[in-house]
Design a protein around this motif. Sequence first.
Motif, mmCIF file in Angstrom:
data_model
loop_
_atom_site.group_PDB
_atom_site.id
_atom_site.type_symbol
_atom_site.label_atom_id
_atom_site.label_comp_id
_atom_site.label_asym_id
_atom_site.label_seq_id
_atom_site.Cartn_x
_atom_site.Cartn_y
_atom_site.Cartn_z
ATOM 1 N N MET A 67 8.043 -15.244 -38.018
ATOM 2 C CA MET A 67 8.332 -15.448 -36.596
ATOM 3 C C MET A 67 7.024 -15.709 -35.837
ATOM 4 S SD MET A 67 10.416 -12.871 -34.040
ATOM 5 C CE MET A 67 9.010 -11.858 -33.584
ATOM 6 N N ALA A 68 7.010 -16.808 -35.104
ATOM 7 C CA ALA A 68 5.815 -17.118 -34.312
ATOM 8 C C ALA A 68 5.656 -16.072 -33.211
ATOM 9 C CB ALA A 68 5.943 -18.507 -33.700
ATOM 10 N N GLU A 69 4.428 -15.628 -33.002
ATOM 11 C CA GLU A 69 4.188 -14.565 -32.027
ATOM 12 C C GLU A 69 4.144 -15.131 -30.606
ATOM 13 O OE1 GLU A 69 1.381 -11.135 -32.970
ATOM 14 O OE2 GLU A 69 0.284 -12.391 -31.574
ATOM 15 N N SER A 70 4.889 -14.499 -29.715
ATOM 16 C CA SER A 70 4.900 -14.953 -28.320
ATOM 17 C C SER A 70 3.742 -14.323 -27.556
ATOM 18 C CB SER A 70 6.221 -14.536 -27.664
ATOM 19 O OG SER A 70 6.149 -14.768 -26.262
ATOM 20 N N PRO A 71 3.162 -15.045 -26.605
ATOM 21 C CA PRO A 71 2.139 -14.417 -25.764
ATOM 22 C C PRO A 71 2.747 -13.489 -24.714
ATOM 23 C CG PRO A 71 2.443 -16.714 -25.114
ATOM 24 C CD PRO A 71 3.342 -16.481 -26.305
ATOM 25 N N TYR A 72 4.081 -13.515 -24.609
ATOM 26 C CA TYR A 72 4.751 -12.706 -23.582
ATOM 27 C C TYR A 72 5.474 -11.533 -24.224
ATOM 28 C CZ TYR A 72 4.428 -17.471 -21.758
ATOM 29 O OH TYR A 72 3.989 -18.724 -21.431
ATOM 30 N N TRP A 73 5.499 -10.407 -23.546
ATOM 31 C CA TRP A 73 6.261 -9.257 -24.038
ATOM 32 C C TRP A 73 7.757 -9.533 -23.891
ATOM 33 C CZ3 TRP A 73 5.846 -5.289 -27.057
ATOM 34 C CH2 TRP A 73 6.781 -4.250 -26.975
ATOM 35 N N ASN A 74 8.134 -10.127 -22.759
ATOM 36 C CA ASN A 74 9.531 -10.469 -22.503
ATOM 37 C C ASN A 74 9.598 -11.967 -22.179
ATOM 38 O OD1 ASN A 74 12.103 -10.863 -21.426
ATOM 39 N ND2 ASN A 74 12.161 -8.839 -20.447
ATOM 40 N N PRO A 75 9.603 -12.812 -23.219
ATOM 41 C CA PRO A 75 9.468 -14.255 -23.004
ATOM 42 C C PRO A 75 10.494 -14.833 -22.028
ATOM 43 C CG PRO A 75 9.366 -13.729 -25.343
ATOM 44 C CD PRO A 75 9.737 -12.460 -24.640
ATOM 45 N N ARG A 76 11.731 -14.370 -22.119
ATOM 46 C CA ARG A 76 12.772 -14.956 -21.274
ATOM 47 C C ARG A 76 12.504 -14.665 -19.793
ATOM 48 N NH1 ARG A 76 18.081 -14.722 -19.382
ATOM 49 N NH2 ARG A 76 18.342 -12.475 -19.610
ATOM 50 N N HIS A 77 12.232 -13.401 -19.483
ATOM 51 C CA HIS A 77 12.039 -13.041 -18.080
ATOM 52 C C HIS A 77 10.698 -13.536 -17.526
ATOM 53 C CE1 HIS A 77 15.212 -9.594 -17.802
ATOM 54 N NE2 HIS A 77 15.736 -10.775 -18.031
ATOM 55 N N GLU A 78 9.664 -13.467 -18.343
ATOM 56 C CA GLU A 78 8.328 -13.801 -17.819
ATOM 57 C C GLU A 78 8.158 -15.289 -17.517
ATOM 58 O OE1 GLU A 78 4.862 -11.563 -19.522
ATOM 59 O OE2 GLU A 78 6.384 -10.509 -20.670
ATOM 60 N N THR A 79 9.053 -16.122 -18.087
ATOM 61 C CA THR A 79 8.954 -17.567 -17.830
ATOM 62 C C THR A 79 10.196 -18.095 -17.106
ATOM 63 O OG1 THR A 79 9.913 -18.034 -19.998
ATOM 64 C CG2 THR A 79 7.507 -17.953 -19.875
ATOM 65 N N MET A 80 10.969 -17.182 -16.538
ATOM 66 C CA MET A 80 12.233 -17.548 -15.901
ATOM 67 C C MET A 80 11.997 -18.407 -14.637
ATOM 68 S SD MET A 80 15.086 -14.677 -14.939
ATOM 69 C CE MET A 80 16.193 -14.571 -16.342
ATOM 70 N N PRO A 81 12.746 -19.506 -14.480
ATOM 71 C CA PRO A 81 12.592 -20.283 -13.241
ATOM 72 C C PRO A 81 12.879 -19.422 -12.008
ATOM 73 C CG PRO A 81 13.958 -21.459 -14.833
ATOM 74 C CD PRO A 81 13.727 -20.081 -15.392
ATOM 75 N N ARG A 82 12.234 -19.742 -10.914
ATOM 76 C CA ARG A 82 12.305 -18.909 -9.696
ATOM 77 C C ARG A 82 13.743 -18.657 -9.231
ATOM 78 N NH1 ARG A 82 10.119 -14.812 -7.237
ATOM 79 N NH2 ARG A 82 8.318 -15.512 -8.407
ATOM 80 N N ASP A 83 14.606 -19.671 -9.277
ATOM 81 C CA ASP A 83 15.971 -19.450 -8.778
ATOM 82 C C ASP A 83 16.714 -18.422 -9.632
ATOM 83 O OD1 ASP A 83 15.908 -21.345 -10.833
ATOM 84 O OD2 ASP A 83 17.753 -22.328 -10.174
ATOM 85 N N GLU A 84 16.472 -18.457 -10.941
ATOM 86 C CA GLU A 84 17.134 -17.468 -11.812
ATOM 87 C C GLU A 84 16.534 -16.076 -11.597
ATOM 88 O OE1 GLU A 84 17.419 -18.533 -16.004
ATOM 89 O OE2 GLU A 84 17.525 -20.654 -15.427
ATOM 90 N N LEU A 85 15.232 -16.054 -11.372
ATOM 91 C CA LEU A 85 14.560 -14.777 -11.107
ATOM 92 C C LEU A 85 15.096 -14.159 -9.804
ATOM 93 C CD1 LEU A 85 12.374 -13.081 -12.460
ATOM 94 C CD2 LEU A 85 10.642 -14.417 -11.274
ATOM 95 N N ASP A 86 15.277 -14.993 -8.795
ATOM 96 C CA ASP A 86 15.850 -14.532 -7.525
ATOM 97 C C ASP A 86 17.251 -13.951 -7.742
ATOM 98 O OD1 ASP A 86 13.600 -15.323 -6.208
ATOM 99 O OD2 ASP A 86 14.501 -17.049 -5.182
ATOM 100 N N ALA A 87 18.036 -14.665 -8.547
ATOM 101 C CA ALA A 87 19.407 -14.214 -8.807
ATOM 102 C C ALA A 87 19.404 -12.880 -9.548
ATOM 103 C CB ALA A 87 20.162 -15.279 -9.602
#
Length: 452
Positions: free
Chosen positions: A1-21
Motif C-alpha cells: 500500500m502506497a503511504e499517504s502523506p495525510y493521516w485522514n486523506p479523505r477529509h484533509e483533501t475534501m473540497p470546501r463545499d463538502e467540508l462545509d456540509a
Amino acid sequence: MAESPYWNPRHETMPRDELDALQLRKLKRLVEWTEAQVPYQSKKLHDAGVTADSITALDDLRRIPFLTREEWMQGQIDNPPYGPILAAPREIAIRYHMTSGTTGRTPIRVLDSMKDWEWIAEMWCYGFWGFGIRPQDTVFFAFSYGTFVGFWGAHYACEKIGCLVLPGGNMTTEGRVKQIVDMGATVVCSTPTYALRMAQEAQALGIDLATGPVERLILSGEPAGSIPATKQLIEEQWGAKAGDTAGMTELGTIMIFECSHQPGGTHIIEDHFIEEVIDPLTSEPVDYGERGERVVTSFGRGFIPVLRYRTRDLVVKVPGNTCNCGRTFDIYDGGIRGRVDDMKLVRGTNVYPRAVEAIVRERREIDEFQIRLYTAEGIRDEIEVLIEVPDKAVDTESLTGELGRALAGAHEGLRFNVRIAEDNSLPRFELKAKRLVDDREVIGGKGERRSS
Ligand SMILES: [Zn+2]
C-alpha cells in the motif's frame, strides 16, 4: 500500500463545499447533544432562540452565544469543582486535567472519558503524521507528565502511529539531552523555549546535536514555534526540522498543526473544529488575511460541549491552498500570534511580546532575554529588554545599541532600554515561557489597573 502523506486523506483533501456540509451536519448534532445533556448550555441556547432544528446553514453558528473563559471559571466557582458544563456523569471520567495556571487565577478543570482520549490522540495523529512522523520513529517527550494536559495526547498519538515512545518526565535537562542522544531519538517534543534550552545544555556538555539522530521536533505550548527567527534558530541548533502545533486544555488536544511543507503557519483540523476569526472588540467576523481572535467550536470533546469558545488567541487565517501540500484545511499564517491580553500599551504604542521576541532572536549572541515594563519617576512608562550574552568576546555595546534601534524601528520609534543581564540570572522555562514582566504602578497610563 502506497503511504499517504495525510493521516485522514479523505477529509484533509475534501473540497470546501463538502467540508462545509460535513461541518454543518456535525454542528447540528453537537447542538442537539448539548440541548439534551447540559441544562446550563441548553438554557443559553434556548434564550438565544437556537435549537438543533433551526441550524440549517453554517452561518447559523453565529446565532449561538459565545462561551468565555470568565464564564467557565465563574461556573466552577458557583458549582465546584467542574462547573455546570459536563455532559456526562463524573463516573465515566478516566482522567482529570487543568490549565497550567497563571498564579492567582482559577485554573480551568476538565474531565475526559475513554472516548475523549481516543479523539485527543487522533487529533495529534493528524499533526504528527502530517509532519512526517512514522512508525519507525523514536519519539522523546521533554514533558513533565502532570495535571497539565500538554503532550499527554501526543504521547498516545505516537503509540497509535506505532512509534517507540520515550517518556522524558521528571528528568534534568542534562539527563534528557543524554537520553535523546544515547537512545537515538529521531523526534523530540517540547516547547520552543525548552528546545533552545536543551540545545544550550548540549553545547555545554560538548554534544553536537546538529550531527545527532534527531530529524524532527514537534513544538507546542507557546506561540514561538511559528516565529521565523526562533524556529530557524531551533532548526539550526538541532540540525532538524521543527513543526509547530497548538492546543488548549479546554479541548484537551491540538486544533492546528504545521505540515511537512512548512508553509509558515498551521493547518486547522477543519473536520473536527470550526475556527472563526473575529474582531475582539466588535465580535464581528474578519476576512482572510486580517488579524483577529480565534473562536473555536469542537466536535470531538465527549465530556464537555465546546461551542464558540472565545480563546483570546490572535490569529490570521489564510486559505488552505496557500500551502502546496494538497490539504484543503485553512491555515493560520504564523500560527498563534499571541494573546489579545498580551498587548501592552507603552507611551501610546502597542507592544506585543511576540514581536519583540522575533527581533531579539535574530541575534544569535543572545542566550535568554526578558522584557520589563516599569514606571519611571512615578509617571512615565518605560520598557527595557534584559539580555544574557554568555560569549565574552561579543561587543556588547554595539549589540545593545543595534538591538535598541531595531526594536524602536519596529515600534514607531518607542525607546527600548537594552541592558546586559548577568549570566544565568534570568528565569529559564520548561513550560510556557513568561518573558514579560509588568512592574508598572498604573498600566497603560489610562487608569487601567494591574490585575495580576
Ligand atoms: Zn500544508
